[in-house]
Design a protein around this motif. Structure first.
Motif, PDB file in Angstrom:
ATOM      1  N   LYS B 257      20.089  46.388  48.167  1.00 14.60           N
ATOM      2  CA  LYS B 257      20.984  45.705  47.179  1.00 14.60           C
ATOM      3  C   LYS B 257      22.383  45.922  47.945  1.00 14.60           C
ATOM      4  O   LYS B 257      23.100  46.966  48.110  1.00 14.60           O
ATOM      5  CB  LYS B 257      20.952  46.121  45.888  1.00 14.60           C
ATOM      6  CG  LYS B 257      19.594  46.156  45.329  1.00 14.60           C
ATOM      7  CD  LYS B 257      19.720  46.811  43.847  1.00 14.60           C
ATOM      8  CE  LYS B 257      18.427  46.599  42.986  1.00 14.60           C
ATOM      9  NZ  LYS B 257      17.511  47.793  42.896  1.00 14.60           N
ATOM     10  N   ILE B 258      22.961  44.473  48.108  1.00 15.85           N
ATOM     11  CA  ILE B 258      24.350  44.376  48.747  1.00 15.85           C
ATOM     12  C   ILE B 258      25.273  43.990  47.645  1.00 15.85           C
ATOM     13  O   ILE B 258      25.202  42.892  47.136  1.00 15.85           O
ATOM     14  CB  ILE B 258      24.192  43.477  49.820  1.00 15.85           C
ATOM     15  CG1 ILE B 258      23.230  43.831  51.005  1.00 15.85           C
ATOM     16  CG2 ILE B 258      25.682  43.379  50.610  1.00 15.85           C
ATOM     17  CD1 ILE B 258      23.400  45.055  51.698  1.00 15.85           C
ATOM     18  N   GLY B 259      26.200  44.957  47.290  1.00  6.09           N
ATOM     19  CA  GLY B 259      27.298  44.280  46.365  1.00  6.09           C
ATOM     20  C   GLY B 259      28.263  43.342  46.998  1.00  6.09           C
ATOM     21  O   GLY B 259      28.727  43.762  48.328  1.00  6.09           O
ATOM     22  N   GLN B 290      18.962  42.001  48.747  1.00  7.18           N
ATOM     23  CA  GLN B 290      19.389  41.295  47.442  1.00  7.18           C
ATOM     24  C   GLN B 290      21.041  41.242  47.094  1.00  7.18           C
ATOM     25  O   GLN B 290      21.630  42.370  47.149  1.00  7.18           O
ATOM     26  CB  GLN B 290      18.712  41.839  46.417  1.00  7.18           C
ATOM     27  CG  GLN B 290      18.851  41.373  44.973  1.00  7.18           C
ATOM     28  CD  GLN B 290      18.305  42.332  43.920  1.00  7.18           C
ATOM     29  OE1 GLN B 290      17.376  43.139  44.235  1.00  7.18           O
ATOM     30  NE2 GLN B 290      18.356  42.001  42.748  1.00  7.18           N
ATOM     31  N   ILE B 292      24.499  41.260  44.965  1.00  2.00           N
ATOM     32  CA  ILE B 292      24.709  41.496  43.489  1.00  2.00           C
ATOM     33  C   ILE B 292      26.404  41.350  43.401  1.00  2.00           C
ATOM     34  O   ILE B 292      26.860  41.966  44.161  1.00  2.00           O
ATOM     35  CB  ILE B 292      24.184  42.845  43.139  1.00  2.00           C
ATOM     36  CG1 ILE B 292      22.664  42.830  43.237  1.00  2.00           C
ATOM     37  CG2 ILE B 292      24.704  43.408  41.830  1.00  2.00           C
ATOM     38  CD1 ILE B 292      21.953  44.299  42.886  1.00  2.00           C
ATOM     39  N   ILE B 294      29.599  42.417  42.108  1.00  2.00           N
ATOM     40  CA  ILE B 294      30.065  43.676  41.495  1.00  2.00           C
ATOM     41  C   ILE B 294      31.697  43.483  41.430  1.00  2.00           C
ATOM     42  O   ILE B 294      32.368  42.680  41.830  1.00  2.00           O
ATOM     43  CB  ILE B 294      29.827  44.988  42.387  1.00  2.00           C
ATOM     44  CG1 ILE B 294      30.597  44.829  43.614  1.00  2.00           C
ATOM     45  CG2 ILE B 294      28.309  45.331  42.402  1.00  2.00           C
ATOM     46  CD1 ILE B 294      30.741  46.034  44.442  1.00  2.00           C
ATOM     47  N   SER B 389      29.924  51.491  41.226  1.00  2.00           N
ATOM     48  CA  SER B 389      29.371  50.369  41.893  1.00  2.00           C
ATOM     49  C   SER B 389      28.204  50.859  42.537  1.00  2.00           C
ATOM     50  O   SER B 389      27.013  50.246  42.716  1.00  2.00           O
ATOM     51  CB  SER B 389      30.068  49.442  42.896  1.00  2.00           C
ATOM     52  OG  SER B 389      31.051  48.919  42.171  1.00  2.00           O
ATOM     53  N   LYS B 392      24.546  50.833  41.395  1.00  2.00           N
ATOM     54  CA  LYS B 392      23.953  49.561  41.298  1.00  2.00           C
ATOM     55  C   LYS B 392      23.435  49.173  42.675  1.00  2.00           C
ATOM     56  O   LYS B 392      22.461  48.156  42.939  1.00  2.00           O
ATOM     57  CB  LYS B 392      24.601  48.465  40.568  1.00  2.00           C
ATOM     58  CG  LYS B 392      24.858  48.683  39.227  1.00  2.00           C
ATOM     59  CD  LYS B 392      25.952  47.807  38.543  1.00  2.00           C
ATOM     60  CE  LYS B 392      27.097  48.457  38.423  1.00  2.00           C
ATOM     61  NZ  LYS B 392      28.170  47.807  37.707  1.00  2.00           N
ATOM     62  N   VAL B 393      24.210  49.326  43.892  1.00  2.00           N
ATOM     63  CA  VAL B 393      23.751  48.900  45.171  1.00  2.00           C
ATOM     64  C   VAL B 393      23.781  49.817  46.267  1.00  2.00           C
ATOM     65  O   VAL B 393      24.425  51.037  45.890  1.00  2.00           O
ATOM     66  CB  VAL B 393      25.087  47.688  45.678  1.00  2.00           C
ATOM     67  CG1 VAL B 393      25.046  46.585  44.428  1.00  2.00           C
ATOM     68  CG2 VAL B 393      26.474  48.277  45.649  1.00  2.00           C
ATOM     69  N   ASP B 394      23.445  49.236  47.268  1.00  5.88           N
ATOM     70  CA  ASP B 394      22.808  50.295  48.691  1.00  5.88           C
ATOM     71  C   ASP B 394      24.359  50.485  49.286  1.00  5.88           C
ATOM     72  O   ASP B 394      24.524  51.223  50.075  1.00  5.88           O
ATOM     73  CB  ASP B 394      22.000  50.097  49.330  1.00  5.88           C
ATOM     74  CG  ASP B 394      20.575  49.878  48.617  1.00  5.88           C
ATOM     75  OD1 ASP B 394      20.328  51.172  48.316  1.00  5.88           O
ATOM     76  OD2 ASP B 394      19.856  49.162  48.096  1.00  5.88           O
ATOM     77  N   ILE B 396      28.234  47.707  50.367  1.00  2.75           N
ATOM     78  CA  ILE B 396      29.046  46.644  49.930  1.00  2.75           C
ATOM     79  C   ILE B 396      29.645  45.747  51.058  1.00  2.75           C
ATOM     80  O   ILE B 396      29.679  46.269  52.115  1.00  2.75           O
ATOM     81  CB  ILE B 396      30.048  47.217  49.223  1.00  2.75           C
ATOM     82  CG1 ILE B 396      29.725  48.067  47.916  1.00  2.75           C
ATOM     83  CG2 ILE B 396      31.168  46.180  48.893  1.00  2.75           C
ATOM     84  CD1 ILE B 396      30.739  48.748  46.996  1.00  2.75           C
TER      85      ILE B 396
END
Lengths: 95, 485
Positions: B257-259, B290, B292, B294, B389, B392-394, B396
């Motif tokens: 997951k990429i913010g 994915q 996301i 933020i 953040s 929620k994400v791996d 940014i």
């Protein structure tokens, strides 16, 4: 708040930096523009925020109180601009 | 053989290992490049004799088991090197010859590398263009009127110009990532505490971190692995198991997951930066990541916070330059106090003095709460933004800089506009996180642009992996014309 020339000279005195009279005006201008920028922080209410004192989630380690180094006087004195055999030399401080 | 210096560090290491080239030939090739590139002003000191000796020693008794076997490296002149002058780009240290070696450089040498020279940088790492160095500005190899970024400008310039196979810099507010972005190279600022600060000339101790600057992500993982390690001599060094970044490098990022933080779309940002960011998002998405949206709501306050915290720490760190124990001493002044004042006035450049004065003021009696304490509170909020953040994400993804490299002299008269260069890099230092700047494309003028991947604390492997996958799929390779030789 704004910084005037006298204040800047006082701060320079505290920082042990002599400021060239000819440069005081431009320095005043620069520092005021920087402080104007910094003071954006006043927009934020931080009354209930704990100040961050360390970024690491660990407390500082303590170590055993042992001598691990020493007998390096020559190395320590090596880079001194003025020294005699054992000491750093500074301008006379006592009459 | 003639093109060996164009290659990546990992290719060079392979050539040494397979005896396609000797360490001596390699070292001679770099020395030749350096001698032809004096115009770039990337070096403050060269250590050619010492490097040639070390190369011969390696060839006589090669040990290929090490990470950096037989490779000469130039390093930023902020790392203390035993018996080799270390200036920090300042007149006040112009004659300083350390009797000790920084932990990070010692780690490199223990891994088989040896010193080629010391690279120019902004004075005490204070600057974003390498124009504050006492030894003059450095030229960006991309074009002769461009700055190479700063403060690790000698490092970025030397790397992009093939004057060293890889290098190291330090990053207090962007000083590795911004110059990497300006020169089309890779730069990593590790998690605070991962690389020892021992023996690095201090600027702002709660922000300073050493890190690698390389041509590829794989090279970056090799250098990081070589640099890191727990060090008793740094009280903030993290004691953890050493990671094998290079062996664990992989390009599968499916499901990560990429913010995408909305606050990094700033006013007046050139369209090209926005387009580059879009391109980066698309590449990662195509690789199965994915995206996301933020929010990092306190982003805009990071720079003002930094310009309190960093100068405050600098003003205390730089109090040691008193003309007594080492460094420059003024001959003027009738007593001790005047000697101090003249030494510091003549020894420091304008930007350094400016920051010492800011720092002294914000820490002075009656102003501490309004400035320093306030900044420490906002720093907490900035860190919390990231903490929230990262639930929620791996990682940014952001642009590295708000523009490509600018012209020499373009921003020297306006300190605040110079500071704004670090708008995307500074928050990471305040939060102590790792971040990687990757070359990602060119702007209309043909100047390199970078994208930044920010990771959780100690999650270097993950951002290296994402960077590795990105690099393979981004379709951009930095080309530098050697106009200077």
């Amino acid at each position: 708040m704004s910084l005037d020339k006298e204040k800047i000279k006082h701060v320079a005195k505290l920082a042990r930096i002599s400021v060239d009279e000819a440069k005081v005006d431009s320095l005043t201008k620069d520092l005021n523009s920087i402080f104007k920028f910094i003071e954006q922080l006043n927009e934020l209410n931080t009354d209930k925020v704990e100040p961050l004192t360390s970024i690491l989630n660990q407390s500082l380690r303590s170590r055993k109180d042992e001598i691990s180094d020493g007998k390096i006087r020559e190395k320590i004195l090596k880079n001194s601009p003025k020294k005699n055999e054992e000491f750093f030399v500074v301008p006379k401080v006592v009459e | 053989m003639s093109n060996i210096t164009n290659q990546s560090l990992s290719e060079i290491l392979e050539s040494i290992k397979s005896k396609k080239i000797s360490s001596l030939e390699l070292t001679q090739a770099y020395i030749k490049n350096i001698e032809n590139a004096k115009k770039l002003n990337a070096f403050v000191t060269t250590t050619f004799d010492q490097a040639l000796e070390n190369a011969k020693k390696f060839d006589n008794k090669p040990n290929n088991e090490l990470l950096l076997s037989g490779v000469p490296l130039a390093v930023k002149d902020l790392f203390c090197t035993e018996n080799v002058k270390t200036t920090a780009g300042s007149n006040i240290l112009n004659n300083f010859v350390p009797s000790y070696e920084s932990t990070v450089t010692k780690n490199l040498w223990n891994n088989g590398a040896f010193l080629l020279g010391k690279l120019n940088c902004d004075e005490f790492a204070m600057g974003s263009s390498n124009e504050t160095s006492f030894f003059g500005n450095v030229i960006n190899p991309i074009e002769d009127h461009l700055v190479p970024g700063g403060s690790s400008g000698g490092s970025s310039s030397a790397l992009a110009a093939d004057l060293t196979p890889a290098t190291i810099g330090t990053d207090t507010g962007g000083s590795i990532r911004q110059p990497a972005s300006f020169t089309g190279t890779v730069g990593l600022k590790p998690t605070y505490g991962l690389c020892s600060r021992w023996g690095i000339v201090a600027f702002a101790s709660s922000l300073d971190q050493a890190g690698p600057m390389t041509k590829t992500v794989n090279d970056c993982s090799i250098m990081l692995e070589a640099m890191t390690g727990f060090d008793e001599k740094d009280s903030t060094s993290i004691n953890k198991k050493k990671e094998i970044y290079s062996k664990n490098l992989k390009d599968n990022i499916k499901g990560l997951k990429i913010g995408i933080p909305k606050e990094y779309r700033v006013d007046n940002m050139p369209k090209e930066i926005d387009e580059l960011w879009e391109k980066g998002k698309k590449i990662l998405k195509n690789l199965g990541a994915q995206l996301i949206d933020i929010s990092l709501p306190h982003t805009k306050y990071a720079l003002p916070t930094y310009y309190i915290v960093a100068p405050a720490e600098a003003s205390s760190n730089l109090a040691r330059y008193d003309g007594v124990r080492y460094g420059y001493r003024s001959q003027k002044g009738k007593d001790l106090i005047e000697m101090y004042e003249n030494t510091r006035s003549e020894g420091f450049g304008d930007e350094v003095k400016r920051r010492i004065l800011i720092g002294t003021y914000v820490l002075s009696s009656g102003y501490y709460d309004a400035y320093y304490l306030k900044a420490q509170k906002v720093r907490q909020l900035i860190k919390k933004d990231f903490d929230d953040s990262f639930t929620k994400v791996d990682a940014i993804l952001t642009p590295s800089t708000p523009s490509s490299a600018f012209k020499i002299g373009e921003k020297t008269n306006d300190p605040v506009s110079m500071y704004l260069n670090d708008i995307f890099t500074v928050p990471v230092n305040l939060a102590g996180l790792p971040a990687l700047s990757l070359p990602a494309g060119l702007d209309k003028k043909g100047y390199p642009l970078g994208l930044q991947l920010i990771g959780k604390a100690l999650d270097e492997q993950k951002i290296l992996n994402i960077g590795y996958a990105f690099e393979k799929n981004c379709g951009y390779k930095n080309e530098v014309k050697k106009w200077w030789s």
